[in-house]
Every structure is written in C-alpha cells, then in structure tokens.
Design a protein around this motif. Sequence first.
Motif, PDB file in Angstrom:
ATOM      1  N   TRP A  20       0.830  -1.206   0.000  1.00 15.06           N
ATOM      2  CA  TRP A  20       0.000   0.000   0.000  1.00 15.06           C
ATOM      3  C   TRP A  20       0.868   1.261   0.000  1.00 15.06           C
ATOM      4  O   TRP A  20       0.691   2.158  -0.827  1.00 15.06           O
ATOM      5  CB  TRP A  20      -0.901  -0.022   1.234  1.00 15.06           C
ATOM      6  N   TRP A  28       1.709  10.034  -0.262  1.00 16.10           N
ATOM      7  CA  TRP A  28       1.733   9.932   1.197  1.00 16.10           C
ATOM      8  C   TRP A  28       2.812  10.833   1.785  1.00 16.10           C
ATOM      9  O   TRP A  28       2.569  11.561   2.747  1.00 16.10           O
ATOM     10  CB  TRP A  28       1.939   8.482   1.634  1.00 16.10           C
ATOM     11  N   LEU A  89     -13.340   0.719   9.165  1.00  9.79           N
ATOM     12  CA  LEU A  89     -14.150   1.843   8.678  1.00  9.79           C
ATOM     13  C   LEU A  89     -14.840   2.623   9.785  1.00  9.79           C
ATOM     14  O   LEU A  89     -14.941   3.852   9.713  1.00  9.79           O
ATOM     15  CB  LEU A  89     -15.179   1.323   7.673  1.00  9.79           C
ATOM     16  N   VAL A  93     -10.851   4.544  11.212  1.00 10.96           N
ATOM     17  CA  VAL A  93     -10.900   5.727  10.341  1.00 10.96           C
ATOM     18  C   VAL A  93     -11.456   6.954  11.066  1.00 10.96           C
ATOM     19  O   VAL A  93     -10.877   8.038  10.956  1.00 10.96           O
ATOM     20  CB  VAL A  93     -11.665   5.436   9.032  1.00 10.96           C
ATOM     21  N   LYS A 108      -6.004  14.343   2.291  1.00  8.99           N
ATOM     22  CA  LYS A 108      -5.401  13.288   1.478  1.00  8.99           C
ATOM     23  C   LYS A 108      -4.685  12.265   2.360  1.00  8.99           C
ATOM     24  O   LYS A 108      -4.739  11.063   2.106  1.00  8.99           O
ATOM     25  CB  LYS A 108      -4.409  13.905   0.493  1.00  8.99           C
ATOM     26  N   LEU A 111      -7.225   9.990   3.877  1.00 14.16           N
ATOM     27  CA  LEU A 111      -7.707   8.999   2.920  1.00 14.16           C
ATOM     28  C   LEU A 111      -6.697   7.859   2.728  1.00 14.16           C
ATOM     29  O   LEU A 111      -7.084   6.692   2.682  1.00 14.16           O
ATOM     30  CB  LEU A 111      -8.002   9.658   1.578  1.00 14.16           C
ATOM     31  N   ILE A 112      -5.418   8.212   2.628  1.00 20.26           N
ATOM     32  CA  ILE A 112      -4.396   7.184   2.414  1.00 20.26           C
ATOM     33  C   ILE A 112      -4.273   6.290   3.647  1.00 20.26           C
ATOM     34  O   ILE A 112      -4.334   5.056   3.549  1.00 20.26           O
ATOM     35  CB  ILE A 112      -3.041   7.823   2.055  1.00 20.26           C
ATOM     36  N   ASP A 113      -4.105   6.892   4.820  1.00 23.37           N
ATOM     37  CA  ASP A 113      -3.931   6.103   6.040  1.00 23.37           C
ATOM     38  C   ASP A 113      -5.222   5.389   6.434  1.00 23.37           C
ATOM     39  O   ASP A 113      -5.201   4.240   6.878  1.00 23.37           O
ATOM     40  CB  ASP A 113      -3.445   6.993   7.185  1.00 23.37           C
ATOM     41  N   GLY A 115      -7.617   4.471   4.363  1.00 15.71           N
ATOM     42  CA  GLY A 115      -7.827   3.395   3.391  1.00 15.71           C
ATOM     43  C   GLY A 115      -7.030   2.158   3.751  1.00 15.71           C
ATOM     44  O   GLY A 115      -7.528   1.028   3.659  1.00 15.71           O
ATOM     45  N   TYR A 116      -5.781   2.375   4.188  1.00 12.04           N
ATOM     46  CA  TYR A 116      -4.978   1.230   4.614  1.00 12.04           C
ATOM     47  C   TYR A 116      -5.595   0.564   5.841  1.00 12.04           C
ATOM     48  O   TYR A 116      -5.645  -0.667   5.925  1.00 12.04           O
ATOM     49  CB  TYR A 116      -3.525   1.638   4.912  1.00 12.04           C
ATOM     50  N   VAL A 118      -8.701   0.332   6.752  1.00 15.29           N
ATOM     51  CA  VAL A 118      -9.864  -0.474   6.357  1.00 15.29           C
ATOM     52  C   VAL A 118      -9.409  -1.741   5.636  1.00 15.29           C
ATOM     53  O   VAL A 118      -9.848  -2.848   5.971  1.00 15.29           O
ATOM     54  CB  VAL A 118     -10.826   0.350   5.472  1.00 15.29           C
ATOM     55  N   ALA A 119      -8.530  -1.572   4.654  1.00 13.32           N
ATOM     56  CA  ALA A 119      -8.072  -2.735   3.886  1.00 13.32           C
ATOM     57  C   ALA A 119      -7.328  -3.736   4.773  1.00 13.32           C
ATOM     58  O   ALA A 119      -7.557  -4.948   4.688  1.00 13.32           O
ATOM     59  CB  ALA A 119      -7.177  -2.273   2.734  1.00 13.32           C
TER      60      ALA A 119
END
Length: 131
Positions: A20, A28, A89, A93, A108, A111-113, A115-116, A118-119
Amino acid sequence: MELLSVLAAGAAGWLLGAVWYMALSKPWMEAAGFPLDEDGKPQGNGSPMPIVISGVAILIVAGMMRHMFGMAGIDTAGKTLIAGLGIGLFIIVPWITMNYAYSMRPFKLTLIDGGYAVAACGVVGLVLGLF
C-alpha cells in the motif's frame, strides 16, 4: 492454532501495508510533509524502527481482533472479513480523521492512512476467518 492464525493475519496485514505505502509513497510523503532530498527520497537516517513498530502494532491488532471474534462467535471467513472491514471503517478511520483534523493534516493523508486501516483490518479479519 490461535497463535498461528494471529501471526499469519498480522503478517498479511503488514505485507499489505508494505504494498500500500510503496504504491502510494509519493502522495503519502507529500501529504505527511516529509522533507525530500534532491532525488525525491525522504531525508533522514533510515531507521528500521517504524517497520518494527508497525509489525508489533499489527500483531496486537490481529490478536485483539481474534479475541473479539472469538468472544462474539464471529467464526466464518465472510463474517470475519465484514467485521474486520467494519472495525477499520467505523473505529479506526474516525479516530484517524479526528486526530488529523486537530493536527490540521491534509485530508489526502486521512484517505491514504484510513484506506490502509480499512483494507488491512479486512485482510486480517479474512485470514483469521480462514483459520
């Protein structure tokens, strides 16, 4: 078997993080405000401590998710995947968002951190469910 599942889930979440953040390294670093040298690489001493700390942290997360799933009777790969995504999530988050809002970090970065988070929680959940 429980320890093995936590180790495997932690490793999967950590490896996802490596992929990621390699894929999103430039945006990032820009959003995080890393000072870069003339080659566009981050300045600093290249300490391995962030890698070690992230590995320990994801193992702690995987262990707690394993414990919570066991206590709640969440026992199939589908259920653990959904629960993991939900943890990322709806718990991690919002916490990241709150901290970054107070520290006035760029959205931004959230969103990057986020998103990681959640994934990775989804992957950790899925691996735990496969055991």
